[in-house]
Scaffold this motif. Structure first.
Motif, PDB file in Angstrom:
ATOM      1  N   THR A  26       0.701  -1.178   0.042  1.00  0.00           N
ATOM      2  CA  THR A  26       0.028  -0.130   0.004  1.00  0.00           C
ATOM      3  C   THR A  26       0.786   1.110   0.001  1.00  0.00           C
ATOM      4  OG1 THR A  26      -1.688  -1.129   1.046  1.00  0.00           O
ATOM      5  CG2 THR A  26      -2.014   1.076   1.156  1.00  0.00           C
ATOM      6  N   ILE A  27       1.793   1.406   0.853  1.00  0.00           N
ATOM      7  CA  ILE A  27       2.919   2.586   0.826  1.00  0.00           C
ATOM      8  C   ILE A  27       3.533   2.510  -0.449  1.00  0.00           C
ATOM      9  CG2 ILE A  27       4.995   3.283   1.817  1.00  0.00           C
ATOM     10  CD1 ILE A  27       3.960   2.180   4.454  1.00  0.00           C
ATOM     11  N   ALA A  28       3.911   1.358  -1.114  1.00  0.00           N
ATOM     12  CA  ALA A  28       4.362   1.569  -2.446  1.00  0.00           C
ATOM     13  C   ALA A  28       3.748   2.058  -3.566  1.00  0.00           C
ATOM     14  CB  ALA A  28       4.769   0.089  -2.885  1.00  0.00           C
ATOM     15  N   ILE A  29       2.297   1.791  -3.544  1.00  0.00           N
ATOM     16  CA  ILE A  29       1.127   2.387  -4.280  1.00  0.00           C
ATOM     17  C   ILE A  29       1.189   3.818  -4.133  1.00  0.00           C
ATOM     18  CG2 ILE A  29      -1.477   2.307  -4.717  1.00  0.00           C
ATOM     19  CD1 ILE A  29      -1.458  -0.697  -4.213  1.00  0.00           C
ATOM     20  N   VAL A  30       1.019   4.352  -2.749  1.00  0.00           N
ATOM     21  CA  VAL A  30       1.071   5.784  -2.444  1.00  0.00           C
ATOM     22  C   VAL A  30       2.172   6.397  -3.249  1.00  0.00           C
ATOM     23  CG1 VAL A  30       1.082   7.356  -0.648  1.00  0.00           C
ATOM     24  CG2 VAL A  30      -0.584   5.370  -0.713  1.00  0.00           C
ATOM     25  N   LEU A  31       3.284   5.847  -3.086  1.00  0.00           N
ATOM     26  CA  LEU A  31       4.509   6.393  -3.350  1.00  0.00           C
ATOM     27  C   LEU A  31       4.682   6.433  -4.969  1.00  0.00           C
ATOM     28  CD1 LEU A  31       7.342   4.790  -1.160  1.00  0.00           C
ATOM     29  CD2 LEU A  31       6.468   7.387  -0.908  1.00  0.00           C
ATOM     30  N   PHE A  32       4.026   5.782  -5.780  1.00  0.00           N
ATOM     31  CA  PHE A  32       4.088   5.827  -7.099  1.00  0.00           C
ATOM     32  C   PHE A  32       2.965   6.733  -7.822  1.00  0.00           C
ATOM     33  CE2 PHE A  32       6.383   1.882  -6.863  1.00  0.00           C
ATOM     34  CZ  PHE A  32       7.646   2.160  -7.436  1.00  0.00           C
ATOM     35  N   LYS A  33       2.219   7.296  -6.593  1.00  0.00           N
ATOM     36  CA  LYS A  33       1.391   8.321  -7.012  1.00  0.00           C
ATOM     37  C   LYS A  33       0.031   7.940  -7.808  1.00  0.00           C
ATOM     38  CE  LYS A  33       4.619  11.954  -6.368  1.00  0.00           C
ATOM     39  NZ  LYS A  33       4.217  13.248  -5.888  1.00  0.00           N
ATOM     40  N   GLN A  54      -7.925   7.310  -3.235  1.00  0.00           N
ATOM     41  CA  GLN A  54      -8.603   8.089  -4.141  1.00  0.00           C
ATOM     42  C   GLN A  54      -8.523   9.565  -3.563  1.00  0.00           C
ATOM     43  OE1 GLN A  54     -13.017   7.140  -4.532  1.00  0.00           O
ATOM     44  NE2 GLN A  54     -13.187   8.659  -6.312  1.00  0.00           N
ATOM     45  N   ASP A  55      -7.952  10.380  -4.795  1.00  0.00           N
ATOM     46  CA  ASP A  55      -7.698  11.989  -4.341  1.00  0.00           C
ATOM     47  C   ASP A  55      -6.797  11.962  -3.408  1.00  0.00           C
ATOM     48  OD1 ASP A  55      -9.449  12.328  -6.637  1.00  0.00           O
ATOM     49  OD2 ASP A  55     -11.384  12.789  -5.212  1.00  0.00           O
ATOM     50  N   ASN A  56      -5.868  11.406  -3.305  1.00  0.00           N
ATOM     51  CA  ASN A  56      -4.615  11.543  -2.461  1.00  0.00           C
ATOM     52  C   ASN A  56      -5.168  11.169  -0.831  1.00  0.00           C
ATOM     53  OD1 ASN A  56      -2.546  12.218  -4.050  1.00  0.00           O
ATOM     54  ND2 ASN A  56      -3.209  14.406  -4.107  1.00  0.00           N
ATOM     55  N   MET A  57      -6.266  10.383  -0.749  1.00  0.00           N
ATOM     56  CA  MET A  57      -7.091   9.909   0.533  1.00  0.00           C
ATOM     57  C   MET A  57      -6.377   8.354   0.484  1.00  0.00           C
ATOM     58  SD  MET A  57      -8.084  12.618   2.257  1.00  0.00           S
ATOM     59  CE  MET A  57      -8.882  11.828   3.343  1.00  0.00           C
ATOM     60  N   PHE A  58      -5.825   8.062   1.639  1.00  0.00           N
ATOM     61  CA  PHE A  58      -5.472   6.656   1.794  1.00  0.00           C
ATOM     62  C   PHE A  58      -6.249   5.966   3.071  1.00  0.00           C
ATOM     63  CE2 PHE A  58      -2.398   4.118   4.563  1.00  0.00           C
ATOM     64  CZ  PHE A  58      -2.438   3.193   3.610  1.00  0.00           C
ATOM     65  N   LYS A  59      -6.899   4.855   2.917  1.00  0.00           N
ATOM     66  CA  LYS A  59      -7.607   4.111   3.884  1.00  0.00           C
ATOM     67  C   LYS A  59      -7.020   2.410   3.593  1.00  0.00           C
ATOM     68  CE  LYS A  59     -11.857   2.792   5.632  1.00  0.00           C
ATOM     69  NZ  LYS A  59     -13.564   2.949   5.665  1.00  0.00           N
ATOM     70  N   ALA A  60      -6.688   2.015   4.473  1.00  0.00           N
ATOM     71  CA  ALA A  60      -6.145   0.643   4.670  1.00  0.00           C
ATOM     72  C   ALA A  60      -6.869  -0.078   5.719  1.00  0.00           C
ATOM     73  CB  ALA A  60      -4.780   0.264   4.559  1.00  0.00           C
ATOM     74  N   ASN A  61      -7.599  -1.320   5.628  1.00  0.00           N
ATOM     75  CA  ASN A  61      -7.912  -1.831   6.755  1.00  0.00           C
ATOM     76  C   ASN A  61      -7.796  -3.293   6.677  1.00  0.00           C
ATOM     77  OD1 ASN A  61      -9.598  -2.530   8.938  1.00  0.00           O
ATOM     78  ND2 ASN A  61     -11.448  -2.312   7.920  1.00  0.00           N
ATOM     79  N   VAL A  62      -7.104  -3.923   7.819  1.00  0.00           N
ATOM     80  CA  VAL A  62      -7.010  -5.355   7.907  1.00  0.00           C
ATOM     81  C   VAL A  62      -8.071  -5.952   8.898  1.00  0.00           C
ATOM     82  CG1 VAL A  62      -5.453  -7.198   8.538  1.00  0.00           C
ATOM     83  CG2 VAL A  62      -4.668  -5.138   7.532  1.00  0.00           C
ATOM     84  N   PRO A  63      -9.190  -6.188   8.338  1.00  0.00           N
ATOM     85  CA  PRO A  63     -10.036  -7.291   9.434  1.00  0.00           C
ATOM     86  C   PRO A  63      -9.635  -8.288  10.137  1.00  0.00           C
ATOM     87  CG  PRO A  63     -10.842  -7.557   7.136  1.00  0.00           C
ATOM     88  CD  PRO A  63      -9.518  -6.687   7.070  1.00  0.00           C
ATOM     89  N   TRP A  64     -10.275  -8.492  11.401  1.00  0.00           N
ATOM     90  CA  TRP A  64      -9.892  -9.582  12.098  1.00  0.00           C
ATOM     91  C   TRP A  64     -10.141 -10.940  11.287  1.00  0.00           C
ATOM     92  CZ3 TRP A  64      -6.849  -9.451  15.921  1.00  0.00           C
ATOM     93  CH2 TRP A  64      -6.691  -8.443  16.918  1.00  0.00           C
ATOM     94  N   THR A  65     -10.881 -11.084  10.513  1.00  0.00           N
ATOM     95  CA  THR A  65     -11.295 -12.320   9.801  1.00  0.00           C
ATOM     96  C   THR A  65      -9.776 -12.836   8.863  1.00  0.00           C
ATOM     97  OG1 THR A  65     -12.434 -11.091   7.979  1.00  0.00           O
ATOM     98  CG2 THR A  65     -13.710 -12.224   9.574  1.00  0.00           C
ATOM     99  N   GLY A  66      -9.403 -11.474   8.323  1.00  0.00           N
ATOM    100  CA  GLY A  66      -8.177 -11.922   7.518  1.00  0.00           C
ATOM    101  C   GLY A  66      -6.785 -12.341   8.489  1.00  0.00           C
TER     102      GLY A  66
END
Length: 92
Positions: A26-33, A54-66
């Motif tokens: 996810t960080i790599a995706i953000v760095l590659f803009k 989306q539009d320079n807004m970043f959200k990552a979530n790792v649910p407990w099931t994963g």
């Protein structure tokens, strides 16, 4: 190390690797803009991770099931390794 300890270590290691890979990619995706990105894989009908950019807004979530699914996967692999390992023979 006892077999039961190996399973617990494999469980924790699987969880750590899963979350580390998720956030590093996810960080790599953000760095590659990348302007817009949505990633939500599922297994057994359960969400493993949710990454939305989306539009320079970043959200990552790792649910407990994963976390639990990958932990159980890692521990079951270690259980199979322990079962078929030839180095654990008892010597009398």
């Amino acid at each position: 190390m006892k077999k039961s300890h190996k399973i617990v270590v494999a469980f924790l290691f699987s969880i750590i690797v899963f979350t580390l890979i998720t956030f590093l990619e996810t960080i790599a995706i953000v760095l590659f803009k990348v302007e817009s990105f949505n990633f939500q894989p599922t297994i057994f009908g359960q969400n493993l991770v949710y990454v939305h950019i989306q539009d320079n807004m970043f959200k990552a979530n790792v649910p407990w099931t994963g976390v639990i699914i990958f932990g159980l996967l890692g521990s079951s692999i270690q259980l199979l390794i322990n079962k078929f390992s030839k180095s654990d023979k008892q010597v009398y």
